[in-house]
Design a protein around this motif. Sequence first.
Motif, PDB file in Angstrom:
ATOM      1  N   LYS A   1      78.959  11.084  45.507  1.00  0.00           N
ATOM      2  CA  LYS A   1      78.843  11.575  44.495  1.00  0.00           C
ATOM      3  C   LYS A   1      79.988  11.820  43.636  1.00  0.00           C
ATOM      4  O   LYS A   1      79.942  12.282  42.658  1.00  0.00           O
TER       5      LYS A   1
ATOM      6  N   LYS B   1      81.348  22.574  44.505  1.00  0.00           N
ATOM      7  CA  LYS B   1      81.102  24.130  43.763  1.00  0.00           C
ATOM      8  C   LYS B   1      82.525  24.213  43.038  1.00  0.00           C
ATOM      9  O   LYS B   1      83.325  23.689  43.284  1.00  0.00           O
TER      10      LYS B   1
ATOM     11  N   VAL C   1      88.354  22.628  50.602  1.00  0.00           N
ATOM     12  CA  VAL C   1      86.694  23.031  50.970  1.00  0.00           C
ATOM     13  C   VAL C   1      86.374  24.550  50.720  1.00  0.00           C
ATOM     14  O   VAL C   1      87.145  25.382  51.281  1.00  0.00           O
ATOM     15  N   SER C   2      85.097  24.600  50.569  1.00  0.00           N
ATOM     16  CA  SER C   2      84.453  25.973  50.494  1.00  0.00           C
ATOM     17  C   SER C   2      83.922  26.318  51.883  1.00  0.00           C
ATOM     18  O   SER C   2      83.901  25.226  52.660  1.00  0.00           O
TER      19      SER C   2
ATOM     20  N   CYS D   1      85.473  22.730  45.138  1.00  0.00           N
ATOM     21  CA  CYS D   1      85.261  22.090  46.499  1.00  0.00           C
ATOM     22  C   CYS D   1      85.012  20.601  46.451  1.00  0.00           C
ATOM     23  O   CYS D   1      84.277  20.032  45.736  1.00  0.00           O
TER      24      CYS D   1
ATOM     25  N   ALA E   1      80.972  27.111  52.642  1.00  0.00           N
ATOM     26  CA  ALA E   1      79.786  26.286  52.712  1.00  0.00           C
ATOM     27  C   ALA E   1      80.173  24.816  52.903  1.00  0.00           C
ATOM     28  O   ALA E   1      79.399  24.057  53.792  1.00  0.00           O
ATOM     29  N   GLY E   2      81.232  24.164  52.498  1.00  0.00           N
ATOM     30  CA  GLY E   2      81.653  22.655  52.746  1.00  0.00           C
ATOM     31  C   GLY E   2      82.111  22.860  54.287  1.00  0.00           C
ATOM     32  O   GLY E   2      81.756  21.592  54.893  1.00  0.00           O
TER      33      GLY E   2
ATOM     34  N   ASN F   1      79.081  22.579  56.332  1.00  0.00           N
ATOM     35  CA  ASN F   1      78.191  21.249  56.285  1.00  0.00           C
ATOM     36  C   ASN F   1      78.953  20.387  56.877  1.00  0.00           C
ATOM     37  O   ASN F   1      78.351  19.366  57.395  1.00  0.00           O
TER      38      ASN F   1
ATOM     39  N   THR G   1      80.079  13.417  56.080  1.00  0.00           N
ATOM     40  CA  THR G   1      80.230  14.277  54.800  1.00  0.00           C
ATOM     41  C   THR G   1      81.214  13.592  53.969  1.00  0.00           C
ATOM     42  O   THR G   1      80.942  13.794  52.635  1.00  0.00           O
TER      43      THR G   1
ATOM     44  N   VAL H   1      83.992  18.872  48.747  1.00  0.00           N
ATOM     45  CA  VAL H   1      82.686  18.412  49.660  1.00  0.00           C
ATOM     46  C   VAL H   1      81.388  19.045  48.917  1.00  0.00           C
ATOM     47  O   VAL H   1      80.417  17.918  48.744  1.00  0.00           O
ATOM     48  N   THR H   2      81.109  19.907  48.495  1.00  0.00           N
ATOM     49  CA  THR H   2      80.100  20.503  47.812  1.00  0.00           C
ATOM     50  C   THR H   2      80.135  20.262  46.392  1.00  0.00           C
ATOM     51  O   THR H   2      79.203  20.143  45.796  1.00  0.00           O
TER      52      THR H   2
ATOM     53  N   ALA I   1      80.454  12.706  49.924  1.00  0.00           N
ATOM     54  CA  ALA I   1      81.037  13.269  48.766  1.00  0.00           C
ATOM     55  C   ALA I   1      81.523  12.095  47.992  1.00  0.00           C
ATOM     56  O   ALA I   1      82.096  12.211  46.872  1.00  0.00           O
TER      57      ALA I   1
END
Length: 80
Positions: A74, A10, A51-52, A5, A54-55, A58, A67, A7-8, A71
């Motif tokens: 990170k 994962k 994206v997932s 993902c 959850a993303g 988010n 967001t 964004v997150t 990202a």
Amino acid sequence: MARVCEVTGKKRVIGNNVSHSKRRTKREFVPNLKTKRFWLESENRFVTLKVSAAGMRNINKNGLEATLRTAQKKGLIDIY
């Protein structure tokens, strides 16, 4: 970077299938990824992200630009 993902962060996780007799065989847990286009209002263009679910939540909660900035900090995406 397949199955990650943007964004997150994962990614897939390796685990065990456990049968009734407690025999363990390897399996993988993959995130719920979708390729989705988001409208970036400040640049008047679409941004395509993998994206997932959850993303996506988010992005709905915090907004697309915030967001994407987090990202990028990170190290999950280069530039958007």
